[in-house]
Motif scaffolding. Sequence first.
Motif, PDB file in Angstrom:
ATOM      1  N   ASN A   1       0.801  -1.222   0.000  1.00  0.00           N
ATOM      2  CA  ASN A   1       0.000   0.000   0.000  1.00  0.00           C
ATOM      3  C   ASN A   1       0.834   1.273   0.000  1.00  0.00           C
ATOM      4  N   GLU A   2       2.098   1.189   0.426  1.00  0.00           N
ATOM      5  CA  GLU A   2       2.948   2.374   0.511  1.00  0.00           C
ATOM      6  C   GLU A   2       3.795   2.522  -0.750  1.00  0.00           C
ATOM      7  N   ARG A   3       4.310   3.730  -0.939  1.00  0.00           N
ATOM      8  CA  ARG A   3       5.210   3.939  -2.079  1.00  0.00           C
ATOM      9  C   ARG A   3       6.469   3.095  -1.905  1.00  0.00           C
ATOM     10  N   GLU A   4       6.991   3.069  -0.691  1.00  0.00           N
ATOM     11  CA  GLU A   4       8.152   2.254  -0.351  1.00  0.00           C
ATOM     12  C   GLU A   4       7.920   1.627   1.014  1.00  0.00           C
ATOM     13  N   GLY A   5       8.494   0.461   1.212  1.00  0.00           N
ATOM     14  CA  GLY A   5       8.379  -0.181   2.516  1.00  0.00           C
ATOM     15  C   GLY A   5       6.983  -0.735   2.769  1.00  0.00           C
ATOM     16  N   TYR A   6       6.654  -0.971   4.060  1.00  0.00           N
ATOM     17  CA  TYR A   6       5.439  -1.678   4.423  1.00  0.00           C
ATOM     18  C   TYR A   6       4.809  -0.998   5.631  1.00  0.00           C
ATOM     19  N   ASN A   7       3.473  -0.917   5.629  1.00  0.00           N
ATOM     20  CA  ASN A   7       2.811  -0.282   6.767  1.00  0.00           C
ATOM     21  C   ASN A   7       2.683  -1.263   7.931  1.00  0.00           C
ATOM     22  N   LYS A   8       2.129  -0.787   9.025  1.00  0.00           N
ATOM     23  CA  LYS A   8       2.109  -1.602  10.246  1.00  0.00           C
ATOM     24  C   LYS A   8       1.223  -2.836  10.117  1.00  0.00           C
ATOM     25  N   PHE A   9       0.241  -2.814   9.215  1.00  0.00           N
ATOM     26  CA  PHE A   9      -0.622  -3.973   9.031  1.00  0.00           C
ATOM     27  C   PHE A   9       0.058  -5.023   8.141  1.00  0.00           C
ATOM     28  N   GLU A  10       0.818  -4.572   7.160  1.00  0.00           N
ATOM     29  CA  GLU A  10       1.546  -5.498   6.284  1.00  0.00           C
ATOM     30  C   GLU A  10       2.707  -6.139   7.031  1.00  0.00           C
TER      31      GLU A  10
END
Length: 342
Positions: free
Chosen positions: A130-139
């Motif tokens: 969902n993010e441009r780079e990296g991963y959010n807290k749910f991923e």
Amino acid sequence: MIVLILSCNQNQPKNNNEHIESTNGTVRLKYTTGVRSILEDSKGNIWFGSYQEGVCLLQNGKLQYFTIENGLSQNQVRNIYEDKNGIIWFECGTGISSYDGNKMAKFTKRNYTAKKNWKRNKNSIWFKGNEREGYNKFEGDPGVYEYDGKELSYRTFPVKTIAGKENQYSVSTAFVRGKNAIWFGTYGAVIGYNGKDFKIINNETLGLDGKTAYFHARSIMEDTKGNIWIANNGLGVLKFDGEKVINFTKQQRLNKKDTKGNSLEKVFSIGEDKSGNIWFGTVGSGVWRYDGKSVKNFTKEDGLESQHIWTIYKSKIGELWFGGANPSGVYRFNGVSFERIY
């Protein structure tokens, strides 16, 4: 846990936000940042995703532009897909949007309860994080979203991030539904899933230490013979025949140190035409064609104005369309030279 965030952009674009232009002849996209993605849908409409200016629909001779004001989650449109129900999906720099024929809307419902529930579903569409780079807290960990026609669920790759290289496994290409596997390109690896096992191609498997070269995937393609072609920004072109990986650029002596001019090093797109020729789009070195025996370079002198070929798309009638930037435009090869078509 299922996370649901209601979108505030569920309405059809209002007239004061729409940009509908009658072409009345030659169609020319007004993008300036480049054409990054293309889709010819089942109804014969053509969609053009831009690098930073939203998406454009060519329908009945008219161009209609959509941006974040009309329901796109972000104005960078990396990939465009159509599902089995005719819904058009837009993978943006951040987030996902869909178009049902009447309205554009953000798709915000995500399921994170079955991250390791991998299956090869023939109709699934796969999206970047969902993010441009990296991963959010749910991923949490590197992976992709699978849309199976009902819900969007996150699946994690069998890899872990490395400190200082958090973006290594962020998805950077469109997914490829191959004959024997689904393939995903990330900035630092290409990952294949055959329904049982994973195949990972990265710096470690290729013996790269990052000093002279490093993996940086920008496009992947499976040809009609089952070979996987990987476009790298800097490393050049890699070819995986199911058993071994070769550096095609090095094999053909198309590194800058060998050519002393245009090279096949900064490659961003790959396509195969109906004759079986493999085409490569580069940054700054035009387009290259491989006929199985030799490689030929096409540049400005051959009508190709764009200096950055983001995407190579095969149309319904088998034409290859080359979407580029600097300047923006869509081109095709007429057998002799390139001509701008959009």
